[in-house]
Write an enzyme that holds these catalytic residues in place. Structure first.
Site, mmCIF file in Angstrom:
data_model
loop_
_atom_site.group_PDB
_atom_site.id
_atom_site.type_symbol
_atom_site.label_atom_id
_atom_site.label_comp_id
_atom_site.label_asym_id
_atom_site.label_seq_id
_atom_site.Cartn_x
_atom_site.Cartn_y
_atom_site.Cartn_z
ATOM 1 N N HIS A 37 40.973 14.862 36.039
ATOM 2 C CA HIS A 37 41.729 14.156 37.085
ATOM 3 C C HIS A 37 41.165 14.489 38.465
ATOM 4 C CE1 HIS A 37 45.049 14.503 33.960
ATOM 5 N NE2 HIS A 37 45.011 13.202 34.189
ATOM 6 N N LYS A 151 36.930 8.623 29.337
ATOM 7 C CA LYS A 151 37.429 9.226 28.089
ATOM 8 C C LYS A 151 38.357 8.239 27.360
ATOM 9 C CE LYS A 151 40.705 12.349 27.035
ATOM 10 N NZ LYS A 151 41.314 11.599 25.995
ATOM 11 N N SER A 188 44.866 16.287 28.984
ATOM 12 C CA SER A 188 46.114 17.032 29.155
ATOM 13 C C SER A 188 46.566 17.604 27.817
ATOM 14 C CB SER A 188 47.200 16.110 29.708
ATOM 15 O OG SER A 188 46.750 15.546 30.913
#
Ligand code: PAF
Length: 282
Positions: A37, A151, A188
């Site tokens: 991020h 991704k 995450s």
């Protein structure tokens, strides 16, 4: 760093930039921020006058309620991560009601077949949920640029299609996947993996590298069967799919054609944590 929870306060603030030459960069996220991020935020800051980062755990893109409940959330850590950017960025952290009102409903879209395979077939309605919230966020932020990681390549292609179909004047900026030193794509969901699971998870990247290294010398079917056999022998990981598809339509194929760009895509579960990754092959 200015933080907004309400749409009206955010749009009032952003209105200041609407008449000028200023460019608004947008990095939508679901929080639990990592280096991947951060690389999108850095890119946006370099390219835009002002960057808006949203943190919103979007319920409509989860086909499984348990998956939503277990999604890693750490608002304090996210805030600390972004605070260093100070007045270069604006944080938008709306509640569900702010985005959806009293009716948390997934809209239906047509993705011209881009959603037919991989995540589209594995996670029913997932991309309708993604575009429901992305459309809403785009309406609110009205960005000039929006930054998305490779991704989630299928998501990226679907967002590119959505922007094109609607003739929106938003430039979608593709950003390279960030990886840890053993190749594991940052996500995450990695926060749910312990060290030994992370080691097992690095096999996703190994499989993708095998595909890339052998793309010219082996048939696609040989690459796939080789990887499927390898995964059968690794304990603690269950391969959901490994396939090769063209980058534009995202249709799995066993044949290589000249002038077409291909990517390998993989999804696997480790201790019930589902991970995805992909790599360009040519
Ligand atoms: O990639 C994500 O984190 C999410 O799918 C997105 C684009 C923020 C929409 O909720």
């Amino acid at each position: 760093m200015l933080t907004f929870r309400s749409i009206s306060a955010l749009t009032k603030y952003l209105d200041k930039f609407s008449d000028s030459e200023a460019k608004i960069g947008f990095v939508p996220t679901m929080g639990s921020l990592h280096e991947g991020h951060i690389s999108l935020v850095d890119k946006s800051i370099r390219k835009s006058t002002i960057t808006v980062v949203s943190i919103f755990l979007n319920p409509t893109q989860f086909n499984d309620f348990k998956d939503l409940k277990e999604y890693p959330v750490d608002h304090n850590a996210d805030f600390r991560t972004l605070k260093v950017y100070d007045d270069q960025l604006i944080l938008f952290t709306p509640e569900i009601k702010e985005i959806y009102g009293n009716n948390v409903k997934t809209k239906k879209f047509s993705f011209s077949g881009l959603d037919k395979y991989m995540e589209g077939s594995s996670r029913g309605n997932h991309f309708n949920g993604v575009i429901t919230v992305v459309e809403r966020l785009f309406e609110i932020v009205k960005p000039d640029y929006a930054f998305f990681g490779e991704k989630d390549f299928q998501q990226l292609r679907i967002i590119e299609l959505f922007v094109k179909d609607r003739s929106l004047s938003i430039k979608i900026i593709r950003c390279k996947t960030k990886r840890s030193c053993d190749g594991l794509a940052l996500s995450s969901r990695n926060k749910k993996l312990n060290n030994s699971s992370k080691k097992i998870a690095s096999n996703l990247y190994k499989a993708l590298r095998f595909a890339r290294d052998n793309f010219n010398s082996l048939e696609i079917s040989e690459i796939i069967s080789n990887i499927e056999k390898k995964f059968q022998k690794i304990s603690g990981i269950s391969l959901e799919y490994f396939l090769i598809a063209d980058e534009s339509k995202l249709h799995p194929t066993n044949r290589k054609s000249k002038g077409i760009k291909y990517r390998a895509f993989i999804a696997a579960k480790i201790n019930n944590i589902r991970l995805i990754d992909n790599i360009n092959l040519n």
